[in-house]
Design a protein around this motif. Structure first.
Motif, mmCIF file in Angstrom:
data_model
loop_
_atom_site.group_PDB
_atom_site.id
_atom_site.type_symbol
_atom_site.label_atom_id
_atom_site.label_comp_id
_atom_site.label_asym_id
_atom_site.label_seq_id
_atom_site.Cartn_x
_atom_site.Cartn_y
_atom_site.Cartn_z
ATOM 1 N N ASP A 36 0.827 -1.206 0.000
ATOM 2 C CA ASP A 36 0.000 0.000 0.000
ATOM 3 C C ASP A 36 0.865 1.261 0.000
ATOM 4 O OD1 ASP A 36 -2.604 1.142 -0.032
ATOM 5 O OD2 ASP A 36 -2.373 1.654 2.084
ATOM 6 N N ASN A 37 1.926 1.265 0.788
ATOM 7 C CA ASN A 37 2.808 2.429 0.839
ATOM 8 C C ASN A 37 3.502 2.672 -0.501
ATOM 9 O OD1 ASN A 37 2.162 2.906 3.498
ATOM 10 N ND2 ASN A 37 3.992 1.928 4.309
ATOM 11 N N THR A 39 2.251 2.430 -3.345
ATOM 12 C CA THR A 39 1.353 3.095 -4.287
ATOM 13 C C THR A 39 1.248 4.588 -4.037
ATOM 14 O OG1 THR A 39 -0.653 2.728 -2.972
ATOM 15 C CG2 THR A 39 -0.038 1.002 -4.552
ATOM 16 N N SER A 40 1.782 5.045 -2.921
ATOM 17 C CA SER A 40 1.714 6.461 -2.582
ATOM 18 C C SER A 40 2.686 7.264 -3.427
ATOM 19 C CB SER A 40 2.049 6.649 -1.103
ATOM 20 O OG SER A 40 2.166 8.010 -0.806
ATOM 21 N N LYS A 41 2.231 8.391 -3.898
ATOM 22 C CA LYS A 41 3.110 9.291 -4.649
ATOM 23 C C LYS A 41 3.823 10.253 -3.720
ATOM 24 C CE LYS A 41 0.758 9.244 -9.051
ATOM 25 N NZ LYS A 41 0.138 10.031 -10.112
ATOM 26 N N GLY A 42 3.523 10.182 -2.439
ATOM 27 C CA GLY A 42 4.105 11.118 -1.490
ATOM 28 C C GLY A 42 3.324 12.417 -1.494
ATOM 29 N N ILE A 43 3.647 13.258 -0.565
ATOM 30 C CA ILE A 43 2.956 14.543 -0.494
ATOM 31 C C ILE A 43 3.985 15.663 -0.498
ATOM 32 C CG2 ILE A 43 0.920 13.659 0.689
ATOM 33 C CD1 ILE A 43 2.115 14.786 3.289
ATOM 34 N N SER A 59 -12.289 15.814 -0.674
ATOM 35 C CA SER A 59 -11.277 15.103 -1.460
ATOM 36 C C SER A 59 -10.617 15.949 -2.541
ATOM 37 C CB SER A 59 -11.870 13.846 -2.094
ATOM 38 O OG SER A 59 -12.391 12.989 -1.112
ATOM 39 N N GLU A 62 -6.896 15.278 -2.941
ATOM 40 C CA GLU A 62 -6.488 13.896 -3.189
ATOM 41 C C GLU A 62 -5.739 13.790 -4.510
ATOM 42 O OE1 GLU A 62 -6.968 11.068 -1.241
ATOM 43 O OE2 GLU A 62 -7.609 12.495 0.271
ATOM 44 N N ARG A 65 -3.374 7.334 -6.793
ATOM 45 C CA ARG A 65 -2.280 6.491 -6.345
ATOM 46 C C ARG A 65 -1.586 5.868 -7.547
ATOM 47 N NH1 ARG A 65 -2.283 6.317 -0.985
ATOM 48 N NH2 ARG A 65 -1.288 4.345 -0.584
ATOM 49 N N ARG A 66 -0.329 5.527 -7.369
ATOM 50 C CA ARG A 66 0.417 4.854 -8.436
ATOM 51 C C ARG A 66 -0.147 3.463 -8.647
ATOM 52 N NH1 ARG A 66 6.452 4.697 -6.649
ATOM 53 N NH2 ARG A 66 5.884 2.601 -7.173
ATOM 54 N N GLN A 67 -0.123 3.020 -9.863
ATOM 55 C CA GLN A 67 -0.553 1.664 -10.186
ATOM 56 C C GLN A 67 0.685 0.770 -10.213
ATOM 57 O OE1 GLN A 67 -3.789 0.598 -10.571
ATOM 58 N NE2 GLN A 67 -4.204 2.656 -9.816
#
Length: 117
Positions: A36-37, A39-43, A59, A62, A65-67
């Motif tokens: 799950d982590n 897939t995060s693009k970061g912030i 949202s 928002e 998320r990365r695939q």
């Protein structure tokens, strides 16, 4: 091993929770969190600014998320398994053989949960 691998891990997690297998639950949750982590693009770092240029609405901030590909997921799971083996070796070297054995057994059960079918 692809998205069905994630489904397999989630099913194994449900089973481990029903069986109250704390060690396996922790291992499965950790493995799913790694996926799950990834897939995060970061912030972006928060910054101060005028309120009129801020996003508004449910949202609105928002981001998609990365695939991950099947190969990405497999690599993440393999890395998690390798990390667990290394951790067991470190526990053994520190004189904590009982904890190392539990880690190794749980790692093998996690590995079994990633096998097809």
């Amino acid at each position: 091993m692809t998205d069905s691998l994630v489904d397999q891990l989630r099913a194994a997690l449900r089973d481990a929770m029903v069986e109250r297998d704390r060690d396996l639950v922790a291992a499965l949750r950790s493995c799913l969190a790694v996926i799950d982590n990834a897939t995060s693009k970061g912030i972006a770092a928060p910054r101060a600014g005028a309120i009129e240029v801020s996003v508004a609405g449910l949202s609105a901030a928002e981001v998609p998320r990365r695939q991950l590909t099947g190969e990405d997921i497999e690599a993440l799971v393999d890395a998690e398994l390798a990390d667990r083996v290394a951790a067991a070796d470190e526990l053994e070297a520190a004189g904590r053989g009982d904890q190392a054995q539990v880690m190794r057994e749980t790692t093998e059960r996690l590995r079994a949960a990633t096998q097809p079918g």
